[in-house]
Design an enzyme around this catalytic site. Sequence first.
Site: not given
Length: 328
Positions: A8, A10-11, A104, A205, A209, A213, A274
């Site tokens: 629980a 950020a996302i 991710n 995606k 990234n 990153n 991130s």
Amino acid sequence: MKVCIVGAGAIGGFIGTRLALEGSARVSALARGTTLVALRDHGWRLLEGEAMLQAPLALASDDAAELGAQDLVIVALKSPSLPRLAPSLTPLFDADTIVLPAMNGVPWWFGSGIPALGSHPLESVDPGGRIAACIPIRHVVGCVVHASAAVREPGIASHRMGRGLIVGEPGGGDSARVRSLAAFLTRAGFEVTRSERIRYDIWYKLWGNMTMNPVSALTGATTDRLQADDLVREFCSAAMREAAAVGAHIGCDVRESPEERHAVTRKLGAFKTSMLQDVEASRPIELDALVGAVREIAARVGVATPNIDALFGLTRLFGRVRRLYPQE
């Protein structure tokens, strides 16, 4: 409907709060430490701009057995922690539980069913196949998150931009459970796309990234500065061309050019990736899911990746020096 958010942060906090506000599900959390205390004291909390949204929490625990079997388990962990935690998650599953990884990079199940990759799990993201043994692929619905969130403080997520979720069967095609899941997520305010090629969506995606990153982590620069430096941008483009060549061997052909993708990134303005946020917070970096897995897949299909190798080696050493990546 019983839903559990595993992780629980950020996302996880963003998704958990929105689902709890929707009102048709009992949304619990598997958490620990100060986050667990905050959830028990205050329930779900999410900052949307200046507005604090709060929603009731069904139950919060650091013991999956206390939570029991769920209809939907959303795994929103940082990828380095999942191999260790996966065995403890089994009390959350029964025969029909859906597991939605909101994570991710390349997920642990990605290589399953791709003949070119063989029968062995990807060691970079599932060492020894421990995750697959605990979370069989039949439970999994693939997911790509297009949203930016951060942890304001333990138990409070802050939503920055985007509400996109792409969901789909790992093996491709459509299914009743994906249609039902997509409808549920849509009612909670997410912009949901049902995909019949979720592996491609994950790879696409990642292609965008996997360079920004680690390069931002190494340099401390926001994405606008990375884009503005010609030498850095071309290095990223070279690595992206290698990743596109790898994707072509596994049914994930990327038709865009790196420059087209850079143009999309530039429109997002200045932001911290991130991985840069993890470095600044002294959290483990998700290097294996974002870069290591690409190298492993490339080796299995016989594609040379010298630029990706250099990026991985530099970032791995950077992480080891700062104790943010496992030592040798």
